[in-house]
Every structure is written in C-alpha cells, then in structure tokens.
Scaffold this active site. Structure first.
Site, short mmCIF file in Angstrom:
data_model
loop_
_atom_site.label_atom_id
_atom_site.label_comp_id
_atom_site.label_asym_id
_atom_site.label_seq_id
_atom_site.Cartn_x
_atom_site.Cartn_y
_atom_site.Cartn_z
N GLY A 1 5.87 6.86 44.29
CA GLY A 1 6.30 6.66 42.92
C GLY A 1 6.27 5.20 42.53
O GLY A 1 5.92 4.32 43.32
N GLU B 1 1.32 -4.43 33.71
CA GLU B 1 0.07 -3.76 33.33
C GLU B 1 -0.59 -3.09 34.52
O GLU B 1 -1.13 -1.98 34.40
CB GLU B 1 -0.89 -4.76 32.68
CG GLU B 1 -2.20 -4.11 32.23
CD GLU B 1 -3.17 -5.11 31.62
OE1 GLU B 1 -4.39 -4.81 31.63
OE2 GLU B 1 -2.72 -6.17 31.15
N ARG B 2 -0.57 -3.71 35.71
CA ARG B 2 -1.19 -3.10 36.90
C ARG B 2 -0.50 -1.79 37.26
O ARG B 2 -1.15 -0.79 37.57
CB ARG B 2 -1.12 -4.06 38.09
CG ARG B 2 -2.09 -5.23 38.02
CD ARG B 2 -2.01 -6.10 39.26
NE ARG B 2 -2.60 -5.45 40.43
CZ ARG B 2 -1.93 -4.97 41.46
NH1 ARG B 2 -0.60 -5.04 41.49
NH2 ARG B 2 -2.54 -4.42 42.47
N SER C 1 -0.51 4.35 46.49
CA SER C 1 0.89 4.12 46.86
C SER C 1 1.84 4.81 45.89
O SER C 1 2.85 5.40 46.28
CB SER C 1 1.17 2.61 46.89
OG SER C 1 2.53 2.34 47.08
N ARG D 1 -3.84 -12.36 31.13
CA ARG D 1 -4.58 -12.00 32.34
C ARG D 1 -5.66 -10.99 31.99
O ARG D 1 -5.38 -9.91 31.47
CB ARG D 1 -3.63 -11.41 33.37
CG ARG D 1 -4.32 -11.11 34.70
CD ARG D 1 -3.33 -10.57 35.70
NE ARG D 1 -3.95 -10.37 37.00
CZ ARG D 1 -3.31 -9.92 38.07
NH1 ARG D 1 -2.03 -9.64 37.98
NH2 ARG D 1 -3.93 -9.76 39.21
#
Length: 598
Positions: free
Chosen positions: A71, A91-92, A66, A52
């Site tokens: 957390g 990864e995000r 967020s 990706r």
C-alpha cells in the site's frame, strides 16, 4: 526546468518578495486540520507547473510493485481547486498508485498561499537523491529570488559550495544541458563550460557540430581559462590594470563563485584581461631591466627558437634595445633550491631508504647546496652579470647570473654551427638545410602534442575499467614499456639480447610493428618474472613486513618450495640455538635478581 515554470516563477517573484520568508514547512493556515483522507485518484490532477519534469520509469515500476504489496505508506499532499485537487507533493506515489491499479490514495489536504506552492514543490524535490542535475540547478536558481546561497544550503541540508556549483550549472545553455541530461557530459565539465557567457558557450557548442566530444570541450575550456596560481603577477595587485582591479576580488575568478574547481582554486575565465595583465607584467620587467641594467634571457633552446611565440618574444626584446642571447650562448648560474627531507624522498622514491640513509642523502645534498649557494652569491665577483630567465609562454622569471661565452672567432660567422646562424648569414644551400631542419622539428613538435592529446583523451575515458582481457597489442605494448622503462642497459644486454628480433635497418615504428606481429606471451612472462626478482626490498624490509616482499615470497614457493624450506630450516635452527642461549642467560639473570632481593 521548463520555460513555463520559469514564466510562472517570474510572475510570482514580486509577490514573493513582498511576503515574509517561509520555512521549509511553508506558510500554511494554522487552523488547517492535518487529517489523512482517502481521495479518488480520478479527482486528483498533476500540477502542470511542477518543476520536476524527469521521472525514472523503472523506479516508478518498482514503486508500483511495492504499493501493490504494502500500500501507500506515506500520504501525498494536495491542495483544493474547485471540486478537485492538485498535487503539491507526491507525484511519484500518485503515478505509481495508478500503475498499481488503485482507485484511491491516502492524502492530506492543505491550504497554501499561491506564492508558496512552487517553492514547496522545489524544496521537496531537491531533498530527493535522484533529481536530474540541470533541473536541480534551475530549481535552486529559482530559490535565489528569495534566499541567499547560505540559506538555501541550510534548507536543503547541502553544503554552500554544492549550491553555488548548481547555481553556476543553471547558466548552461540548453544545448549543453541536453548533454548533461543524457549522461554524455560530466557535471564538472558542465560547470566549467557554464563559466562562460551564453554567446561563448554557443560558439563552443557549434564547433561540436552536433556530436559531443568531452576531450574537445575540455580542450576549449582549457584554452580559455587560466590557472591563477601560475600567474606571473601578484593576484592582489589592484594597480597593475586599475580598471580590472585585483584578481583576488574579481567576479570572473572561479574561487569567488563558490570554489567551483576545489577549495580556494583560482581560475580566470577572462582571456583578454589575463593576457593584458601578463603583457603589462612583461613591460614592467623590461622597464626595470633597462633601469637596473640586468639581462633578460628567454628560457628556450636553439631548436625551439623558430617557434612563432619565441620569435615574437625575441623580436619584442630587440625592439626594446636588448641584445638577446639564448641559454646556449651563455654561462649561467641559477639560484639553487634548498633541499628538504621531502624533496630527497621524492628524488629517491624508487629506493627504499631507511631513516639513516635518508639523512645521509639529505646531508650530502645540503653540502652541495651550500657550495652552489656560495657560487651564486659570489658570481658577480667572477665577471657574471645579474639577469633573469623569462619563460616565453607564462612570463615567469627566475633569478640568474650570466656571462657571454667566448668564441674562438666571433667575427667569423661561418665558424658558428649552422643551427646558430641566422638565415641571412647562410648560403642558399645552407638555407635549404635550415628550412628542412625547421620543418622536421615542427613535425616532431606536432607529433609530441598529438601524442599527448591522445593519451589525455584515453585517460579520461573508461579504458582502464574495461572488463576485457588484455589484447595481444596491449600485452606487446606493456612488454616494450617494461623493457624500456624498467630494464637497465646492462640487464638488457645480459638477459634480453635480441629482444626485438632481427630488425636490420628498420625504423622505430617498423620495429614495433614487427614486434607486435611476432609477439609471444612468453616474452611478457619473462619480463615480469625478471622484474619480480629485482623489485623486492632489502634492508629493513623482509617477507613478513612488506607487501611486495610478502607477495613475492608466497609466489616463489610454488616453484622453489624445497629450496625455500631448506633455507628456512637453516635459519630456524640458528634461531633456536640463539633463543636457547638467550633463555639460559635470562634465567641466570633472574636468579641473580632473586638473590639480590634476598
């Protein structure tokens, strides 16, 4: 997917094929403890071979916010590499945590066989909803080294047709993929272009000269694909062109590549093969006509005969020894189509027919059909010959009976109208007239095609969804459309005299320009109000059971409230009298019932 990922995929293909298939949970050592650890972000690296490549920046910022508040709710998954770690999944979350200013992140450390890491990353990415389509397509194409489309669909929780469409999309060349990625090119059009070989795609791309034009691409696709449902030959015939075989089994039939154009929709992407089959079909028809002695009639009118396609068709028949007559020179009896209730409904869709009226129209149509069928069945008894209409574009045929019309003096060519005479039968002055007439007709045909292409282009844009009030030109166009298409000749002369104003000897284009210049919104309002009073439904429809009637009734109360209430009062008075008599009668009957029961 980037080239580097593809190279890695290629290197690992052999190893993966030797390995047994893995499930979506991947091959992990069973003794690996699945414990959540807080790892330093500095000790974690992003996998450079992660398939990706596209991440939404705004979405990443929202996730970071967020994480600041709540957390990281779901641990990332990493694998050990020396003293540090490489991300497998998450990864995000990793990037968002860095944006949020965190120092550590909850993670699960797992061990993977080398040949499984990329597959795990691909499947994890594909199960998301925001994957960029071309990356998704390339990722699914990678999985085909290991699984068939059916198995991939199961693992991803997607339909098999979705998987096959993405596999086809993976065949787009990079230039077109860029248009899909930036949103200029729809996925459907991308799949259609991907049906062609890379060399053909490259020629299509170069013709765009660097600027994407969806209408131009669609036109190129349409010119090089054929809807097989409209083919003039049997699609299952494997003997028409033995080397090509049957269309139903052909790999270049889009229906055999995963229903790319809808369930069972067959589209051919091989121009040469399709044209060869069409030509072979025509040659077979000609041989049959010679053998059985029936006529072949090109289904064209005189003013179309000079088109190149029609001239070639006529010349071809003449070379085969046929005397060619056009429909205008013949008496023709066509095979009648038997009517159905559905066809009657469609024919009279503008009328609100009840069941009884529909049945009456159907019965009348059936009587006319029986007479037409009898005339067709007995045509040969009245001097008609067997024949077929042939459409010169598609080579489709229609069964007919024909008879050559008798002329007053067939030997005198000059007795024929000018348009029916061949060029070498005309004087020089007449030839000039014919040449000019042909050019005018060609211009008219060109304008027809130009206009249709413009309309199709507009329909494919977001024109109808624009959040803007109608312009004066749009209102003028709508007014003329209503006047021409919805107002009958009688009503035009009675209610809309001088609709276009004083036009004198103006051309139609000049009349429209004059109308636009002096347009008043009151003209459109008057047209709409006239049609509101005419396009209501009577019979079994009224102001309580029909949408059109209900809306009309409500709208009229604003202008005619007192008159409507007077009519309602009169009907209500009559209704109450009737209901009173009904109640009295029912009461009498109830007493009789009671007396009988004793």
């Amino acid at each position: 997917m980037e080239t580097k990922t593809k190279q890695k995929a290629t290197r690992k293909t052999a190893a993966r094929k030797k390995a047994s298939p893995v499930n979506t949970k991947t091959n992990v050592r069973k003794d690996t403890p699945l414990q959540v650890q807080d790892l330093d972000l500095a000790s974690i690296a992003i996998d450079p071979d992660q398939p990706r490549k596209t991440l939404n920046g705004e979405s990443l910022k929202q996730l970071a916010q967020s994480i600041k508040e709540y957390g990281v709710l779901q641990p990332i998954t990493v694998r050990k590499t020396g003293k540090n770690f490489i991300i497998v999944m998450g990864e995000r979350r990793f990037r968002a945590s860095k944006l949020a200013g965190l120092k550590t992140i909850p993670a699960i450390v797992r061990e993977y066989a080398d040949n499984d890491v990329l597959e795990v990353q691909i499947i994890e990415n594909l199960q998301r909803k925001d994957v960029e389509p071309t990356e998704e397509a390339e990722a699914i194409a990678f999985l085909t080294d290991r699984y068939d489309p059916t198995e991939i669909a199961k693992r991803l929780g997607r339909s098999e047709n979705f998987v096959r469409q993405r596999l086809k999309l993976a065949g787009l060349i990079e230039g077109f993929k860029a248009f899909v990625k930036n949103g200029e090119m729809s996925l459907g059009l991308g799949v259609a272009v991907a049906l062609f070989e890379p060399g053909e795609q490259q020629m299509m791309l170069e013709s765009l000269e660097g600027k994407f034009n969806a209408n131009q691409v669609k036109r190129m696709v349409d010119n090089q694909t054929f809807d097989l449902s409209k083919a003039p030959f049997d699609l299952s015939d494997d003997k028409l062109l033995p080397k090509a075989g049957a269309c139903t089994l052909c790999p270049f039939n889009a229906a055999n590549q995963g229903n790319l154009f809808g369930e069972g929709h067959m589209v051919c992407t091989r121009t040469a093969c399709f044209e060869n089959k069409k030509t072979k079909t025509l040659m077979n028809l000609i041989e049959r006509a010679k053998k059985e002695g029936f006529r072949l009639v090109p289904k064209i009118r005189y003013y179309w005969k000079d088109e190149e396609r029609n001239q070639l068709f006529i010349a071809h028949l003449e070379e085969q020894g046929f005397t060619v007559h056009l429909p205008d020179e013949l008496e023709i009896i066509e095979k009648p189509m038997e009517p159905t209730l559905e066809s009657i409904k469609e024919k009279y869709h503008y009328r609100d027919l009840n069941e009884e009226e529909l049945q009456q129209e159907f019965d009348q149509a059936m009587q006319e059909h029986m007479l037409a069928q009898e005339r067709f069945d007995t045509a040969s008894d009245h001097g008609f010959e067997n024949g077929f209409f042939v459409h010169t574009d598609s080579y489709h045929t229609e069964e007919i009976f024909v008879k050559v019309r008798e002329t007053a003096d067939e030997e005198d060519d000059h007795a024929l109208p000018l348009e029916k005479r061949k060029m070498d039968e005309c004087t020089p002055e007449e030839q000039i007239v014919k040449i000019n007439g042909r050019e005018e007709r060609k211009k008219e045909i060109e304008n027809n095609k130009l206009f249709e292409e413009v309309v199709q282009m507009v329909r494919e844009t977001e024109y109808i969804d624009m959040d803007k009030p109608l312009s004066t030109d749009e209102m003028a166009a709508f007014a003329i459309s209503l006047y021409q298409n919805n107002i009958g000749h009688h009503d035009q002369s009675q209610h809309f005299q001088n609709f276009f104003g004083d036009t004198g000897n103006m051309s139609r284009e000049e009349i429209v320009a004059h109308f636009r210049k002096d347009f008043k919104e009151a003209t459109l309002n008057r047209l709409i109000r006239f049609l509101l009073t005419r396009q209501v439904h009577f019979g079994e429809s009224n102001h309580t059971n029909d949408w059109t009637n209900i809306s009309f009734y409500s709208a009229m109360k604003e202008y005619h409230k007192a008159d409507i209430e007077a009519i309602e009062t009169r009907f209500d008075k009559d209704r109450k009298k009737r209901e009173k008599r009904m109640k009295e009668r029912i009461k009498e009957l109830q007493q009789q019932v009671k007396a009988l029961k004793g």
